[in-house]
Design a protein around this motif. Structure first.
Motif, PDB file in Angstrom:
ATOM      1  N   ASP A  35       0.855  -1.189   0.000  1.00 14.89           N
ATOM      2  CA  ASP A  35       0.000   0.000   0.000  1.00 14.89           C
ATOM      3  C   ASP A  35       0.891   1.238   0.000  1.00 14.89           C
ATOM      4  OD1 ASP A  35      -1.893   2.001   0.425  1.00 14.89           O
ATOM      5  OD2 ASP A  35      -3.117   0.748   1.739  1.00 14.89           O
ATOM      6  N   LEU A  36       1.256   1.690  -1.176  1.00  6.03           N
ATOM      7  CA  LEU A  36       2.170   2.816  -1.307  1.00  6.03           C
ATOM      8  C   LEU A  36       1.549   4.108  -0.796  1.00  6.03           C
ATOM      9  CD1 LEU A  36       4.949   3.727  -2.369  1.00  6.03           C
ATOM     10  CD2 LEU A  36       3.864   4.141  -4.587  1.00  6.03           C
ATOM     11  N   VAL A  37       0.260   4.298  -1.026  1.00  3.63           N
ATOM     12  CA  VAL A  37      -0.424   5.506  -0.563  1.00  3.63           C
ATOM     13  C   VAL A  37      -0.380   5.593   0.949  1.00  3.63           C
ATOM     14  CG1 VAL A  37      -2.642   6.703  -0.460  1.00  3.63           C
ATOM     15  CG2 VAL A  37      -1.919   5.620  -2.593  1.00  3.63           C
ATOM     16  N   MET A  38      -0.689   4.495   1.614  1.00  2.93           N
ATOM     17  CA  MET A  38      -0.700   4.472   3.072  1.00  2.93           C
ATOM     18  C   MET A  38       0.702   4.680   3.629  1.00  2.93           C
ATOM     19  SD  MET A  38      -2.941   4.325   5.364  1.00  2.93           S
ATOM     20  CE  MET A  38      -3.281   3.939   7.071  1.00  2.93           C
ATOM     21  N   LEU A  39       1.693   4.113   2.983  1.00  4.49           N
ATOM     22  CA  LEU A  39       3.078   4.287   3.406  1.00  4.49           C
ATOM     23  C   LEU A  39       3.428   5.769   3.435  1.00  4.49           C
ATOM     24  CD1 LEU A  39       5.943   3.164   4.029  1.00  4.49           C
ATOM     25  CD2 LEU A  39       6.307   3.042   1.550  1.00  4.49           C
ATOM     26  N   HIS A  40       3.082   6.484   2.386  1.00 10.11           N
ATOM     27  CA  HIS A  40       3.378   7.910   2.316  1.00 10.11           C
ATOM     28  C   HIS A  40       2.539   8.714   3.308  1.00 10.11           C
ATOM     29  CE1 HIS A  40       6.238   8.696  -0.983  1.00 10.11           C
ATOM     30  NE2 HIS A  40       5.857   7.511  -1.418  1.00 10.11           N
ATOM     31  N   GLN A  41       1.288   8.346   3.466  1.00 10.28           N
ATOM     32  CA  GLN A  41       0.419   9.110   4.358  1.00 10.28           C
ATOM     33  C   GLN A  41       0.858   9.019   5.813  1.00 10.28           C
ATOM     34  OE1 GLN A  41      -3.721   8.173   3.892  1.00 10.28           O
ATOM     35  NE2 GLN A  41      -3.843   9.024   1.822  1.00 10.28           N
ATOM     36  N   GLN A  42       1.392   7.877   6.208  1.00  6.77           N
ATOM     37  CA  GLN A  42       1.732   7.672   7.613  1.00  6.77           C
ATOM     38  C   GLN A  42       3.197   7.939   7.935  1.00  6.77           C
ATOM     39  OE1 GLN A  42      -0.554   7.247   9.938  1.00  6.77           O
ATOM     40  NE2 GLN A  42      -2.019   7.402   8.256  1.00  6.77           N
ATOM     41  N   TYR A  43       4.019   8.161   6.919  1.00  7.20           N
ATOM     42  CA  TYR A  43       5.461   8.241   7.148  1.00  7.20           C
ATOM     43  C   TYR A  43       5.842   9.398   8.067  1.00  7.20           C
ATOM     44  CZ  TYR A  43      10.205   6.816   5.968  1.00  7.20           C
ATOM     45  OH  TYR A  43      11.487   6.327   6.029  1.00  7.20           O
ATOM     46  N   SER A  44       5.248  10.565   7.895  1.00  8.58           N
ATOM     47  CA  SER A  44       5.611  11.718   8.726  1.00  8.58           C
ATOM     48  C   SER A  44       5.207  11.518  10.182  1.00  8.58           C
ATOM     49  CB  SER A  44       4.975  12.999   8.175  1.00  8.58           C
ATOM     50  OG  SER A  44       3.560  12.887   8.142  1.00  8.58           O
ATOM     51  N   SER A  45       4.055  10.884  10.428  1.00 10.26           N
ATOM     52  CA  SER A  45       3.640  10.636  11.810  1.00 10.26           C
ATOM     53  C   SER A  45       4.523   9.581  12.461  1.00 10.26           C
ATOM     54  CB  SER A  45       2.167  10.202  11.861  1.00 10.26           C
ATOM     55  OG  SER A  45       1.974   8.965  11.192  1.00 10.26           O
ATOM     56  N   VAL A  46       4.994   8.619  11.675  1.00  6.81           N
ATOM     57  CA  VAL A  46       5.924   7.616  12.197  1.00  6.81           C
ATOM     58  C   VAL A  46       7.236   8.271  12.591  1.00  6.81           C
ATOM     59  CG1 VAL A  46       7.397   5.677  11.505  1.00  6.81           C
ATOM     60  CG2 VAL A  46       4.939   5.586  11.074  1.00  6.81           C
ATOM     61  N   GLU A  47       7.727   9.185  11.767  1.00  2.00           N
ATOM     62  CA  GLU A  47       8.967   9.906  12.095  1.00  2.00           C
ATOM     63  C   GLU A  47       8.820  10.688  13.390  1.00  2.00           C
ATOM     64  OE1 GLU A  47      11.345  10.813   7.994  1.00  2.00           O
ATOM     65  OE2 GLU A  47       9.656  12.157   8.454  1.00  2.00           O
ATOM     66  N   LYS A  48       7.631  11.203  13.654  1.00  2.52           N
ATOM     67  CA  LYS A  48       7.394  12.001  14.859  1.00  2.52           C
ATOM     68  C   LYS A  48       7.284  11.136  16.114  1.00  2.52           C
ATOM     69  CE  LYS A  48       3.307  13.801  15.157  1.00  2.52           C
ATOM     70  NZ  LYS A  48       2.664  13.127  16.348  1.00  2.52           N
ATOM     71  N   ASP A  49       6.689   9.965  15.986  1.00  9.64           N
ATOM     72  CA  ASP A  49       6.330   9.175  17.164  1.00  9.64           C
ATOM     73  C   ASP A  49       7.237   7.989  17.464  1.00  9.64           C
ATOM     74  OD1 ASP A  49       4.136  10.830  17.588  1.00  9.64           O
ATOM     75  OD2 ASP A  49       2.813   9.592  16.347  1.00  9.64           O
ATOM     76  N   TYR A  50       8.069   7.559  16.499  1.00  5.34           N
ATOM     77  CA  TYR A  50       8.851   6.333  16.705  1.00  5.34           C
ATOM     78  C   TYR A  50      10.299   6.502  16.256  1.00  5.34           C
ATOM     79  CZ  TYR A  50       4.134   4.378  17.043  1.00  5.34           C
ATOM     80  OH  TYR A  50       2.839   4.133  17.403  1.00  5.34           O
ATOM     81  N   ASP A  51      11.184   5.738  16.915  1.00  7.44           N
ATOM     82  CA  ASP A  51      12.584   5.671  16.506  1.00  7.44           C
ATOM     83  C   ASP A  51      12.822   4.520  15.538  1.00  7.44           C
ATOM     84  OD1 ASP A  51      13.456   7.779  18.319  1.00  7.44           O
ATOM     85  OD2 ASP A  51      13.203   6.317  19.937  1.00  7.44           O
ATOM     86  N   LEU A  52      12.100   3.433  15.752  1.00  5.89           N
ATOM     87  CA  LEU A  52      12.255   2.203  14.967  1.00  5.89           C
ATOM     88  C   LEU A  52      10.864   1.692  14.641  1.00  5.89           C
ATOM     89  CD1 LEU A  52      14.085  -0.130  13.884  1.00  5.89           C
ATOM     90  CD2 LEU A  52      13.999  -1.114  16.187  1.00  5.89           C
ATOM     91  N   PHE A  53      10.548   1.599  13.361  1.00  6.12           N
ATOM     92  CA  PHE A  53       9.176   1.234  12.982  1.00  6.12           C
ATOM     93  C   PHE A  53       9.196   0.094  11.970  1.00  6.12           C
ATOM     94  CE2 PHE A  53       5.050   1.540  10.937  1.00  6.12           C
ATOM     95  CZ  PHE A  53       4.215   1.797  12.019  1.00  6.12           C
ATOM     96  N   PHE A  54       8.335  -0.880  12.218  1.00  4.89           N
ATOM     97  CA  PHE A  54       8.248  -2.057  11.359  1.00  4.89           C
ATOM     98  C   PHE A  54       6.982  -1.973  10.517  1.00  4.89           C
ATOM     99  CE2 PHE A  54      10.848  -3.033  14.968  1.00  4.89           C
ATOM    100  CZ  PHE A  54      11.942  -3.672  14.409  1.00  4.89           C
ATOM    101  N   TRP A  55       7.163  -1.723   9.214  1.00  8.56           N
ATOM    102  CA  TRP A  55       6.044  -1.651   8.284  1.00  8.56           C
ATOM    103  C   TRP A  55       5.549  -3.043   7.925  1.00  8.56           C
ATOM    104  CZ3 TRP A  55       4.170   3.152   7.487  1.00  8.56           C
ATOM    105  CH2 TRP A  55       5.008   4.223   7.817  1.00  8.56           C
ATOM    106  N   GLY A  56       6.264  -4.027   8.384  1.00 11.20           N
ATOM    107  CA  GLY A  56       5.896  -5.422   8.252  1.00 11.20           C
ATOM    108  C   GLY A  56       6.869  -6.226   9.095  1.00 11.20           C
ATOM    109  N   ALA A  57       6.389  -7.269   9.742  1.00 15.02           N
ATOM    110  CA  ALA A  57       7.281  -8.068  10.596  1.00 15.02           C
ATOM    111  C   ALA A  57       6.705  -9.460  10.804  1.00 15.02           C
ATOM    112  CB  ALA A  57       7.495  -7.389  11.943  1.00 15.02           C
ATOM    113  N   TRP A  58       7.608 -10.400  10.897  1.00 14.63           N
ATOM    114  CA  TRP A  58       7.280 -11.796  11.186  1.00 14.63           C
ATOM    115  C   TRP A  58       6.179 -12.313  10.263  1.00 14.63           C
ATOM    116  CZ3 TRP A  58       5.067 -14.217  16.282  1.00 14.63           C
ATOM    117  CH2 TRP A  58       5.415 -15.575  16.330  1.00 14.63           C
TER     118      TRP A  58
END
Length: 262
Positions: free
Chosen positions: A114-137
């Motif tokens: 979901d490329l649109v969602m990736l872009h929409q949430q990227y700035s909020s992830v930068e603000k709230d997290y140091d390490l973020f998993f867009w997919g795991a396990w």
């Protein structure tokens, strides 16, 4: 033929600084890497380190040390993946334009769902997290209930199947974090992971074994925005599919209970 991204993004979206770990000899993945480059303009490629194809200093000693420190020796492929990720972390520490800026790290078989969602949430992830998993396990990561929040979309958009997708984001139960096919991190996290992995011991994607979840702000999203593509692993692992499926199902139940009460 030029490959086009699977989702459209607007010109107003900021460019995501991203790396993909890939090797020149992986010719069967060249078209897919071209697709990733179309989806993420400015994508940089880090040449994957293959100890079976290039000289890695003190390789035998490194393998012996992992056996000594953990009881299980890393294979050559796992050591190569660790060294490849560490090379990117070093670049992040040097190149980050701010403390909060995230860098996305992908593998040669990573799939952006979901490329649109990736872009929409990227700035909020930068603000709230140091390490973020867009997919795991492989989609089995679970979020602590007290931190879980529904993601607010800027605009509703359908999935490729035509259904509306509902995402949740929050702090993961750290024991459900595994895999390095789609994660982003800032300068602080890169420096921290470099320090914690300096004494080679565990596979790079086993973050829970060498990184303390209380030292960084960890995050994840469900369902996965980035997943691992189907195909043959280049690391060299094999497992009984049936036994693995049963074991993961049991772990899913245990982890769901833990997350519900946390």
């Amino acid at each position: 033929m030029t490959l086009q991204p699977s989702n459209e993004i607007t010109s107003e979206q900021p460019m995501i600084r991203a790396w993909v770990i890939a090797a020149a000899h992986e010719t069967e993945r060249a078209a897919h890497i071209q697709l990733l480059a179309a989806q993420l303009p400015g994508l940089q490629q880090m040449e994957a380190i293959y100890p079976t194809r290039q000289k890695v200093p003190f390789l035998s000693r490194l393998i012996a040390l992992t056996k000594q420190r953990t009881g299980t020796a890393l294979n050559k492929g796992e050591i190569g993946v660790l060294l490849s990720n560490r090379a990117i972390w070093k670049r992040i520490v040097k190149e980050a334009r701010s403390e909060s800026e995230h860098f996305l790290i992908l593998e040669s078989d990573s799939v952006v769902n979901d490329l649109v969602m990736l872009h929409q949430q990227y700035s909020s992830v930068e603000k709230d997290y140091d390490l973020f998993f867009w997919g795991a396990w492989l989609g089995h990561a679970q979020i602590l209930r007290s931190t879980k929040k529904k993601v607010q979309l800027i605009e509703q958009h359908p999935s490729p199947e035509g259904n509306s997708i509902s995402y949740s984001m929050g702090t993961p139960f750290y024991k459900t974090i595994c895999s390095g096919y789609g994660y982003s991190l800032n300068k602080k996290a890169a420096a921290y992971l470099l320090k914690r992995s300096n004494k080679i011991a565990y596979p790079v994607d086993e973050f829970k074994r060498y990184a303390n979840p209380h030292d960084l702000r960890w995050g994840t999203i469900f369902p996965e925005i980035i997943s691992q593509g189907k195909g043959t692993t280049t690391i060299g692992h094999s497992a009984n599919p049936l036994l693995e499926k049963i074991w993961i199902s049991l772990l899913d139940i245990r982890n769901a209970v833990i997350c519900f009460f946390n």
